[in-house]
Structure formats: structure tokens, C-alpha cells
Scaffold this active site. Structure first.
Site, PDB file in Angstrom:
ATOM      1  N   ARG A 120       0.820  -1.236   0.000  1.00  0.00           N
ATOM      2  CA  ARG A 120       0.000   0.000   0.000  1.00  0.00           C
ATOM      3  C   ARG A 120       0.845   1.273   0.000  1.00  0.00           C
ATOM      4  O   ARG A 120       0.384   2.346   0.386  1.00  0.00           O
ATOM      5  CB  ARG A 120      -0.991   0.013   1.175  1.00  0.00           C
ATOM      6  CG  ARG A 120      -1.948  -1.157   1.161  1.00  0.00           C
ATOM      7  CD  ARG A 120      -3.204  -0.875   1.947  1.00  0.00           C
ATOM      8  NE  ARG A 120      -4.112  -1.991   1.810  1.00  0.00           N
ATOM      9  CZ  ARG A 120      -4.184  -2.998   2.676  1.00  0.00           C
ATOM     10  NH1 ARG A 120      -3.416  -3.000   3.742  1.00  0.00           N
ATOM     11  NH2 ARG A 120      -5.028  -3.976   2.464  1.00  0.00           N
ATOM     12  N   LYS A 142       2.943  11.258 -11.729  1.00  0.00           N
ATOM     13  CA  LYS A 142       2.022  10.387 -12.481  1.00  0.00           C
ATOM     14  C   LYS A 142       2.728   9.055 -12.703  1.00  0.00           C
ATOM     15  O   LYS A 142       3.835   9.013 -13.250  1.00  0.00           O
ATOM     16  CB  LYS A 142       1.678  10.999 -13.833  1.00  0.00           C
ATOM     17  CG  LYS A 142       0.575  12.011 -13.770  1.00  0.00           C
ATOM     18  CD  LYS A 142       0.084  12.352 -15.160  1.00  0.00           C
ATOM     19  CE  LYS A 142      -0.979  13.409 -15.135  1.00  0.00           C
ATOM     20  NZ  LYS A 142      -1.370  13.841 -16.494  1.00  0.00           N
ATOM     21  N   GLU A 184       8.585  16.938 -25.773  1.00  0.00           N
ATOM     22  CA  GLU A 184       7.995  17.400 -24.512  1.00  0.00           C
ATOM     23  C   GLU A 184       8.619  18.732 -24.081  1.00  0.00           C
ATOM     24  O   GLU A 184       7.974  19.531 -23.411  1.00  0.00           O
ATOM     25  CB  GLU A 184       8.167  16.331 -23.414  1.00  0.00           C
ATOM     26  CG  GLU A 184       7.569  14.955 -23.743  1.00  0.00           C
ATOM     27  CD  GLU A 184       6.047  14.838 -23.498  1.00  0.00           C
ATOM     28  OE1 GLU A 184       5.362  15.876 -23.463  1.00  0.00           O
ATOM     29  OE2 GLU A 184       5.575  13.691 -23.370  1.00  0.00           O
ATOM     30  N   LYS A 226       7.299  22.474 -15.393  1.00  0.00           N
ATOM     31  CA  LYS A 226       6.520  21.324 -14.916  1.00  0.00           C
ATOM     32  C   LYS A 226       6.241  21.460 -13.420  1.00  0.00           C
ATOM     33  O   LYS A 226       5.124  21.217 -12.958  1.00  0.00           O
ATOM     34  CB  LYS A 226       7.252  20.028 -15.232  1.00  0.00           C
ATOM     35  CG  LYS A 226       6.524  18.809 -14.680  1.00  0.00           C
ATOM     36  CD  LYS A 226       6.047  17.839 -15.694  1.00  0.00           C
ATOM     37  CE  LYS A 226       5.097  16.817 -15.096  1.00  0.00           C
ATOM     38  NZ  LYS A 226       5.033  15.590 -15.824  1.00  0.00           N
ATOM     39  N   GLU A 236      -4.526  17.126 -11.376  1.00  0.00           N
ATOM     40  CA  GLU A 236      -5.095  17.435 -12.688  1.00  0.00           C
ATOM     41  C   GLU A 236      -6.589  17.740 -12.652  1.00  0.00           C
ATOM     42  O   GLU A 236      -7.382  17.146 -13.376  1.00  0.00           O
ATOM     43  CB  GLU A 236      -4.796  16.289 -13.672  1.00  0.00           C
ATOM     44  CG  GLU A 236      -4.940  16.725 -15.132  1.00  0.00           C
ATOM     45  CD  GLU A 236      -4.398  15.687 -16.106  1.00  0.00           C
ATOM     46  OE1 GLU A 236      -3.196  15.398 -16.055  1.00  0.00           O
ATOM     47  OE2 GLU A 236      -5.184  15.184 -16.922  1.00  0.00           O
ATOM     48  N   ARG A 240      -3.151  21.335 -14.972  1.00  0.00           N
ATOM     49  CA  ARG A 240      -2.200  20.270 -15.306  1.00  0.00           C
ATOM     50  C   ARG A 240      -2.556  19.584 -16.627  1.00  0.00           C
ATOM     51  O   ARG A 240      -1.674  19.078 -17.323  1.00  0.00           O
ATOM     52  CB  ARG A 240      -2.118  19.238 -14.176  1.00  0.00           C
ATOM     53  CG  ARG A 240      -1.061  18.194 -14.463  1.00  0.00           C
ATOM     54  CD  ARG A 240      -0.669  17.374 -13.249  1.00  0.00           C
ATOM     55  NE  ARG A 240       0.371  16.433 -13.644  1.00  0.00           N
ATOM     56  CZ  ARG A 240       1.084  15.704 -12.809  1.00  0.00           C
ATOM     57  NH1 ARG A 240       0.894  15.817 -11.509  1.00  0.00           N
ATOM     58  NH2 ARG A 240       1.998  14.865 -13.260  1.00  0.00           N
ATOM     59  N   ASN A 244      -0.951  17.905 -21.379  1.00  0.00           N
ATOM     60  CA  ASN A 244      -1.331  16.843 -22.313  1.00  0.00           C
ATOM     61  C   ASN A 244      -1.505  17.348 -23.738  1.00  0.00           C
ATOM     62  O   ASN A 244      -2.156  16.681 -24.551  1.00  0.00           O
ATOM     63  CB  ASN A 244      -2.635  16.191 -21.854  1.00  0.00           C
ATOM     64  CG  ASN A 244      -2.373  15.185 -20.764  1.00  0.00           C
ATOM     65  OD1 ASN A 244      -1.464  14.378 -20.869  1.00  0.00           O
ATOM     66  ND2 ASN A 244      -3.152  15.254 -19.709  1.00  0.00           N
ATOM     67  N   HIS A 247      -1.502  14.965 -26.642  1.00  0.00           N
ATOM     68  CA  HIS A 247      -1.467  13.603 -26.098  1.00  0.00           C
ATOM     69  C   HIS A 247      -2.715  12.787 -26.429  1.00  0.00           C
ATOM     70  O   HIS A 247      -2.633  11.569 -26.543  1.00  0.00           O
ATOM     71  CB  HIS A 247      -1.258  13.634 -24.576  1.00  0.00           C
ATOM     72  CG  HIS A 247       0.168  13.935 -24.170  1.00  0.00           C
ATOM     73  ND1 HIS A 247       0.839  15.068 -24.558  1.00  0.00           N
ATOM     74  CD2 HIS A 247       1.056  13.234 -23.416  1.00  0.00           C
ATOM     75  CE1 HIS A 247       2.063  15.060 -24.048  1.00  0.00           C
ATOM     76  NE2 HIS A 247       2.225  13.961 -23.353  1.00  0.00           N
ATOM     77  N   HIS A 251      -1.779   9.534 -27.986  1.00  0.00           N
ATOM     78  CA  HIS A 251      -2.042   8.224 -27.373  1.00  0.00           C
ATOM     79  C   HIS A 251      -2.785   7.321 -28.354  1.00  0.00           C
ATOM     80  O   HIS A 251      -2.562   6.104 -28.383  1.00  0.00           O
ATOM     81  CB  HIS A 251      -2.851   8.387 -26.080  1.00  0.00           C
ATOM     82  CG  HIS A 251      -2.048   8.946 -24.932  1.00  0.00           C
ATOM     83  ND1 HIS A 251      -2.612   9.428 -23.786  1.00  0.00           N
ATOM     84  CD2 HIS A 251      -0.702   9.084 -24.764  1.00  0.00           C
ATOM     85  CE1 HIS A 251      -1.664   9.843 -22.946  1.00  0.00           C
ATOM     86  NE2 HIS A 251      -0.496   9.644 -23.532  1.00  0.00           N
ATOM     87  N   HIS A 264       6.770   7.618 -27.778  1.00  0.00           N
ATOM     88  CA  HIS A 264       5.795   8.527 -27.157  1.00  0.00           C
ATOM     89  C   HIS A 264       6.005   9.968 -27.661  1.00  0.00           C
ATOM     90  O   HIS A 264       5.055  10.635 -28.097  1.00  0.00           O
ATOM     91  CB  HIS A 264       5.925   8.449 -25.641  1.00  0.00           C
ATOM     92  CG  HIS A 264       5.037   9.406 -24.911  1.00  0.00           C
ATOM     93  ND1 HIS A 264       3.669   9.264 -24.870  1.00  0.00           N
ATOM     94  CD2 HIS A 264       5.313  10.542 -24.209  1.00  0.00           C
ATOM     95  CE1 HIS A 264       3.148  10.270 -24.165  1.00  0.00           C
ATOM     96  NE2 HIS A 264       4.127  11.049 -23.763  1.00  0.00           N
TER      97      HIS A 264
END
Ligand code: NAD
Ligand code: GLY
Length: 361
Positions: A120, A142, A184, A226, A236, A240, A244, A247, A251, A264
Site C-alpha cells: 500500500r 504520475k 515534450e 513542470k 489534474e 495540469r 497533455n 497527447h 495516445h 511517445h
């Protein structure tokens, strides 16, 4: 060495950027709860850098376990995550064991998610070794894995204890990966830092030949951007999402082509040009803005044309995005260079026209 802080209250942490940091056990030791670490890396990075980081830790009396994963985006999945859990359990790792992610964004995202979930939650440290990971994925917490139906769809927000970006590791990075990282870097200029975009237009050649001062500047400025965004909106709920840019389209390219076929950063570059095309159709970007973007991506050896997967395939894949609200795909669009918005309020017909332009290119 330059150090900046990700200001997240009790979860705040430093990012150290500089040369030869891997072997500075001193930067890691204060962050260890107990003298045991599991270094997670992959078959490409291990022979290059594993011992550089492991030996000084051993010398300081730290027990070091290493977990060497297969290399590639296609392994960023639950089976590979299972390999990390197996090694941690076999070695009876406890809650005080720190996981160290040594590698690019794939290793970082997998290790961070393993750290978020093992017992956990155990502490973890990011040691990014690609440009992309040094400017983006190692910062901000993330973590996660891909699902066959969607990219990065399973994961957790889980912050590291410290980020150690050793710029010397970039010496061994293949050119194609360096370019992918630049996608990026360029993103920060496009979404919120117009002056940085101008600097990049003037200095992209220095970055491509890996001039150390230029790289250090670009990495630092990217991390400043960032860190500011993450500090303002860790989970987000607003700003934030601007990170993306490109993206949602990107993606879809990564998944549609098969994970690992397009890098990517390559998919983000082509996706950013699609978002720009839609922004232009909405009257938000000028032809000159588009030309400047096209030029910088071309110069960085990044693709600006997305593959023709078919409009319905794109729409289907884009519908599996974390920014979807009430079934509506929200997109990051630009209102000029250095200004972006997240919106679901665009005419569906214009999005179809943007996607159609790929098929007719
Ligand atoms: P990657 O992790 O696949 O690394 C690229 C390649 O470079 C790999 O083959 C790797 O083994 C190799 N490599 C790494 N360091 C090297 C070095 N110093 N020398 C030689 N080879 C080296 O890819 P990436 O571009 O670093 O990361 C992409 C991943 O990051 C994607 O899965 C993407 O979804 C994720 N990502 C996450 C975030 C986030 O916020 N968590 C942000 C952006 C991207
Ligand atoms: N790379 C997107 C983010 O960290 O939010």
C-alpha cells in the site's frame, strides 16, 4: 548542480540536475528510510548505469536489490509490474524499502506505480536517464501502466522523494530518443512559455548536437515549468491537463500503431500538429504559428504527420482518454504560441475535418 523544488507541502521534493550525479550516494542517502533499496531498471540501462548508482550505496552499507525488466513500451503492462512485485516479495522488502527507478519514462512509470501499490505504498526515487524522463515523466508523480484498450489508463498519483537527473547519461541516448524528448521540451514553450519557445527556435541545433550548457538550460527550464504546473494542480483538476497537449491524438497513435512502434515523443509531436490544425480551423492559431511549429518539429527530426488509421479508429481511441467528461472528449488546444486551453467546446465537424486531413495528406 542546479536544484529546484516541487512545492507540494508535505509531499514536496527536490529535483537535482547536473553532471555525474549517479555516483553521488550523498544525494540519495538522506532520503532512505532504511538501508535497503530496490533499483528497478531495464536490460538496456542496467549494463550502462546500474553499478554506477549501486556501488556507492553498497559502500555506504545499503543493501541493494536490482530488478531488471525487459525494455520497451510494449512491456509497460501488468505482467511486467508483476515482475517487480515478485522480486520485492522474494526479497522480503519491507515498508521502509525505497524503490529507485533508473531509466526512461517506461521504467519510471512502472516503478512509481509499483511503489504506490506495494504494501500500500513504499517510498521511491526517480533517476531519469532519457531526455523525456528528465524534462517530464520523472517529475509530478504520475505513475502507471498501459492497458490493451488504452494508454496509461491504470495508475496512481504518487510523488517521489527526490529526482536525480544526471545529464551525462544522455551521452548514450540514441538520436531518435533525444528527439522524442525534445517533443515534450517544445510542449512547455507551446502551452505556457512563449519566450522559451523563441529560445528553442534559436537553439534547437545546439540541443541536437547535445551541447551540455544548452541541454542543462532546456532541462532546467522544462522542470521549472513542470514543477509550477504540478504545484498548482497536483491531481489534474485544471491547469495540469495542459501538459497533455497533443497527447489525446498521440495516445491514439501509440495504441493504434501498437505500443512501441511510434515513440511517445514522436506521437506527441504529430498529435500536437493535429491539435494545432484544429486550433487553426477554430481561428485560434495563425498560418504563421503553424509554420513555426512545423519548422521546429521538422528541425528536431520529429514527425509532424500522423499515420492514417481511419477517422473512426481515431475517434474510438480518443474516446478512451482520462480527460473525457460525461462521454465528451476534451482536448488541449492552442490560442497562440505560449497559450493553451482545455476544452470540450469545439465543433465535432471541425475535429472530423482535422482527422480527415490525415487521410488526404
Ligand atoms: P523509454 O523509457 O522507453 O526509454 C527510451 C529508450 O531509451 C529505451 O529503450 C530505454 O531503455 C533507453 N534508454 C534509457 N536511458 C538510456 C540512456 N541513458 N542511454 C541509452 N539508452 C537509454 O521512453 P521515454 O521516452 O523515456 O518515456 C516514455 C514513457 O514515458 C511513455 O510510456 C510515456 O507514457 C511516459 N510518460 C510519462 C509521463 C508522466 O508524467 N509520468 C510523462 C511523459 C511521458
Ligand atoms: N505528462 C503529463 C503530466 O505529467 O501531467
Amino acid at each position: 548542480m542546479q536544484t529546484l523544488n516541487v512545492a507540494l507541502g508535505e509531499r514536496a521534493y527536490p529535483i537535482h540536475i547536473g553532471e555525474n550525479l549517479l555516483s553521488s550516494g550523498d544525494l540519495l542517502l538522506p532520503h532512505l528510510k532504511r538501508k535497503q533499496v530496490a533499483i528497478v531498471t531495464n536490460t538496456t540501462v542496467a549494463p550502462l548505469y546500474l553499478e554506477k548508482i549501486a556501488q556507492p550505496l553498497r559502500d555506504a552499507g545499503v543493501a541493494v536489490i536490482s530488478v531488471i525488466l525487459p525494455d520497451g513500451e510494449q512491456y509497460k503492462n501488468s505482467a511486467t509490474l508483476g515482475l517487480i512485485y515478485d522480486a520485492l516479495l522474494q526479497n522480503r522488502c519491507e515498508r521502509g524499502t525505497t524503490l529507485i527507478a533508473l531509466g526512461g519514462g517506461v521504467v519510471g512509470d512502472l516503478t512509481g506505480y509499483a511503489a504506490a501499490t506495494y504494501l500500500r505504498g513504499v517510498p521511491f526515487i526517480q533517476v531519469p536517464t532519457t531526455l523525456l524522463a528528465q524534462v517530464d515523466s520523472s517529475v509530478g508523480g504520475k505513475t502507471g501502466i498501459n492497458h490493451p484498450l488504452g494508454k496509461n489508463m491504470i495508475g496512481a498519483f504518487y510523488q517521489p522523494q527526490v529526482v536525480l537527473a544526471d545529464t551525462l547519461t544522455l551521452d548514450t541516448l540514441p538520436d531518435r530518443e533525444l528527439s522524442a524528448g525534445l517533443a515534450e521540451v517544445i510542449k512547455y514553450g507551446l502551452i505556457r512559455d512563449a519566450d522559451f519557445f523563441v529560445w528553442l527556435e534559436q537553439n534547437i541545433g545546439r540541443l541536437l548536437v547535445r551541447e551540455p550548457q544548452a541541454l542543462a538550460y532546456a532541462i532546467h527550464r522544462s522542470c521549472v515549468n513542470k514543477a509550477e504546473v504540478v504545484a498548482a494542480d497536483e491531481r489534474e483538476s485544471g491547469e495540469r491537463a495542459l501538459l497533455n497537449l497533443g497527447h489525446t491524438f498521440g495516445h491514439a497513435v501509440e495504441n493504434g500503431m501498437g505500443y512501441g512502434v511510434w515513440l511517445h515523443g514522436e506521437a506527441v509531436a504529430a498529435g500536437t500538429m493535429l491539435a494545432a490544425d484544429l486550433s487553426r480551423r477554430m481561428g485560434w492559431l495563425s498560418d504563421n504559428d503553424i509554420l513555426r511549429m512545423q519548422k521546429i518539429f521538422d528541425t528536431a527530426n520529429l514527425p509532424t504527420k500522423a499515420p492514417a488509421l481511419g477517422i473512426d479508429v481515431y475517434l474510438g481511441l480518443m474516446g478512451l482518454d482520462k480527460k473525457v467528461v460525461d462521454g465528451k472528449v476534451r482536448l488541449v488546444l492552442q490560442q497562440g504560441i505560449g497559450k493553451a486551453v482545455v476544452t470540450g467546446d469545439y465543433p465535432a465537424q471541425l475535429l472530423r475535418e482535422t482527422l480527415q486531413s490525415i487521410e488526404h495528406a
